[in-house]
Structures are given as structure tokens and as C-alpha cells.
Design a protein around this motif. Structure first.
Motif, PDB file in Angstrom:
ATOM      1  N   UNK A 179       6.491-103.013 -32.232  1.00 35.53           N
ATOM      2  CA  UNK A 179       5.607-102.750 -31.269  1.00 35.53           C
ATOM      3  C   UNK A 179       6.257-103.109 -30.018  1.00 35.53           C
ATOM      4  N   UNK A 180       6.917-104.269 -29.963  1.00 33.11           N
ATOM      5  CA  UNK A 180       7.708-105.015 -28.720  1.00 33.11           C
ATOM      6  C   UNK A 180       8.577-103.558 -28.353  1.00 33.11           C
ATOM      7  N   UNK A 181       9.551-103.362 -29.436  1.00 36.91           N
ATOM      8  CA  UNK A 181      10.573-102.413 -28.960  1.00 36.91           C
ATOM      9  C   UNK A 181      10.242-101.064 -28.520  1.00 36.91           C
ATOM     10  N   UNK A 182       8.927-100.509 -29.241  1.00 38.79           N
ATOM     11  CA  UNK A 182       8.648 -99.183 -29.152  1.00 38.79           C
ATOM     12  C   UNK A 182       7.688 -99.156 -27.413  1.00 38.79           C
ATOM     13  N   UNK A 199      11.996-103.299 -37.407  1.00 39.10           N
ATOM     14  CA  UNK A 199      11.167-103.654 -38.618  1.00 39.10           C
ATOM     15  C   UNK A 199       9.731-103.850 -38.306  1.00 39.10           C
ATOM     16  N   UNK A 200       8.681-103.837 -39.249  1.00 33.47           N
ATOM     17  CA  UNK A 200       7.352-103.814 -38.818  1.00 33.47           C
ATOM     18  C   UNK A 200       7.018-104.977 -37.570  1.00 33.47           C
ATOM     19  N   UNK A 223       6.011 -97.146 -42.728  1.00 29.93           N
ATOM     20  CA  UNK A 223       4.956 -96.666 -42.044  1.00 29.93           C
ATOM     21  C   UNK A 223       4.133 -97.848 -41.106  1.00 29.93           C
ATOM     22  N   UNK A 224       4.868 -99.127 -41.584  1.00 34.60           N
ATOM     23  CA  UNK A 224       4.210-100.174 -40.754  1.00 34.60           C
ATOM     24  C   UNK A 224       5.197-100.214 -39.417  1.00 34.60           C
ATOM     25  N   UNK A 225       6.242 -99.510 -39.280  1.00 33.62           N
ATOM     26  CA  UNK A 225       6.893 -99.633 -37.952  1.00 33.62           C
ATOM     27  C   UNK A 225       6.348 -98.181 -37.356  1.00 33.62           C
ATOM     28  N   UNK A 235      11.881 -95.764 -24.588  1.00 35.65           N
ATOM     29  CA  UNK A 235      11.994 -95.722 -25.918  1.00 35.65           C
ATOM     30  C   UNK A 235      11.193 -95.043 -26.541  1.00 35.65           C
ATOM     31  N   UNK A 236      11.397 -93.719 -27.021  1.00 34.75           N
ATOM     32  CA  UNK A 236      10.417 -92.732 -27.549  1.00 34.75           C
ATOM     33  C   UNK A 236      10.487 -92.688 -29.184  1.00 34.75           C
ATOM     34  N   UNK A 237      10.612 -93.789 -29.801  1.00 37.82           N
ATOM     35  CA  UNK A 237      10.735 -93.998 -31.466  1.00 37.82           C
ATOM     36  C   UNK A 237      11.787 -94.863 -31.796  1.00 37.82           C
ATOM     37  N   UNK A 238      12.050 -94.677 -32.991  1.00 39.73           N
ATOM     38  CA  UNK A 238      13.031 -95.564 -33.496  1.00 39.73           C
ATOM     39  C   UNK A 238      13.862 -94.618 -34.541  1.00 39.73           C
TER      40      UNK A 238
END
Length: 254
Positions: free
Chosen positions: A223-226, A218-219, A247-249, A231-234
Motif C-alpha cells: 500500500x505504501x509503495x503503490x 509484499x502485502x 492478491x494481498x498486494x 508508481x502504477x503497479x508492481x
């Protein structure tokens, strides 16, 4: 971001959600996909099969990709209710998700089934998003890495490359629960996936494959996960249904 190579991909898996009126959310996504975002990250929406053709047509020129959520391993035949990779390509899809944990759980799909579907996707010019991930029971038993390694080995078919393969790590226990593994946990699994991809594809090719994280993204935590290495996205579930959240993600990459 430090791990921006390969180019990030934020993909939305709408699952069994979405009607024709959902086109309004797609329009909002298109309008919000700014030039700045386009320079940083690719976006992909995988709606239900009933919307693939309409979304693919609507996305022409927007640079938002359209994908599907599953395909049959065979090109055609007496498989009532099924949809082939050829049909999806004909509808305008460019990606297809295979091996999602919900398919593995509810339809009892095995690694070999996933590999066959990925092969069908490749044969029809689609990029296969191959999903892997452990259950809560497997994690508690300390088997996370062994489970992911087995799924990777059995689910990625011969002929895979960075041009036709994306891997998504989705811990089953984190999907739709609001729970997420720690950044350290994600880093450990993604490092294993990258290492195993190097054995399967060779280092040069493997290092170009995008590895996505999925599971209650989630938004507020994107940022922490990406920012985690490899990690090249979600691969986003519920948060991809609304343009503002999706878009927030993606803005984690700004």
C-alpha cells in the motif's frame, strides 16, 4: 488511489519456479480476483516458459493476463534453447519481460540487446515490460539516476508507445533480499523515468505508460509503495508464487 492513472498493473514474475501442479495457485488467483479488484487493477502472471501455453489457456475469460520472462531478438533460426516472441504469442502470451536484472547480470545482456528484444516483442503483438535498476554499488556511488537514465535511453526502442510498453524499476539490491528503498527514493526514480519517457515518447504518450516498482514487494509494504506518485503497479517476484500473497498486494488498490 491518487496515482491510479494509468490503470495499475500487478505482474508476477515466477522466474525458474512452477510445475504443472502450480495450476492450483492460478485457480486460487482467478477465484480471488473479485469484481471489485477487476475494477481497480490488472493482474498478470509470467510463469516459466513450460507453463505459458497452459496458463494462457486457463486464463481465458478470467481477465488475468499471461506473459513470458524473456524472448530472443530473432524470429527464428539456429538458436538452440531459445524462444522467439512469435512463439510466445503463438502460445497465448500477451506480455514479455525484457532486460530483467538477472538477465543483465547472468547473461550479460546490454541495453542494445534489451531494445532488440523489445522490438521483437512489439513486432509480434506483445507488450514489452522493460526493466531498469541499479546495483548496490551504483547506489552507494550516487549513480542511481544516471544508471536508470542510461538504461532507459538504450533499452526502449523506436516505435514504443503506451500500447506496447511497460517500464519496471527494480533496484537490483532489493530483489529477493527483503530490502526496499524508501518511498522517497522510489518517488525520485519514478519521477525521473516519467520525465525521460516524456522526452522519448512525448508527454501525452508517456503519461499513459505504466511504471511498475519491483523489489521485495509484499502485502505488508504494497500500500505504501503503490501510493507513491508515478508508481502504477508492481512487478512481484517471490510473493507472486502464492495466491494469497499476490492478491494481498493487489488489494493495495482497494
Amino acid at each position: 488511489m491518487s496515482n491510479s492513472f494509468p490503470r495499475p498493473l500487478v505482474a508476477g514474475n515466477w522466474k525458474m519456479n512452477g510445475l504443472r501442479a502450480s495450476h492450483e495457485e492460478l485457480i486460487k488467483m482467478q477465484k480471488g480476483y473479485s469484481a471489485e479488484l477487476k475494477g481497480k487493477v490488472d493482474l498478470l502472471i509470467c510463469p516459466p516458459a513450460t507453463l505459458v501455453h497452459a496458463f494462457a489457456h486457463a486464463n481465458l475469460g478470467s481477465r488475468i493476463g499471461t506473459g513470458a520472462q524473456d524472448c530472443h531478438a530473432q524470429q527464428s533460426g539456429a538458436y538452440t534453447g531459445e524462444i522467439s516472441a512469435e512463439m510466445l504469442a503463438d502460445c497465448g502470451a500477451s506480455y514479455v519481460i525484457v532486460g530483467h536484472s538477472e538477465r543483465r547480470q547472468y547473461q550479460k545482456e546490454k541495453d542494445a540487446d534489451v531494445a532488440e528484444k523489445a522490438t521483437a516483442a512489439h513486432q509480434n503483438g506483445l507488450i514489452a515490460i522493460v526493466c531498469v535498476g541499479e546495483t548496490q554499488q551504483e547506489r552507494e556511488a550516487g549513480r542511481t539516476l544516471a544508471v536508470v537514465r542510461k538504461q532507459l535511453k538504450g533499452s526502449i526502442p523506436a516505435g514504443s508507445s503506451a500500447d506496447n510498453l511497460v517500464v519496471a524499476y527494480e533496484p537490483v539490491w532489493a530483489i529477493g533480499t527483503g530490502l526496499t528503498p524508501t518511498a522517497k527514493d522510489v518517488e525520485e526514480v519514478h519521477a525521473l523515468i516519467r520525465s525521460d519517457l516524456r522526452r522519448i515518447l512525448g508527454k501525452v504518450e508517456a503519461d499513459k505508460v505504466r511504471i511498475l516498482y519491483g523489489g521485495s514487494v509484499k502485502p505488508s509494504n504494497a500500500k505504501e509503495l503503490m501510493s507513491v506518485p508515478n508508481v502504477n503497479g508492481a512487478l512481484v517476484g517471490g510473493a507472486s508464487l502464492k495466491a494469497d500473497d499476490f492478491l494481498g498486494i493487489a488489494t493495495a488498490y482497494l
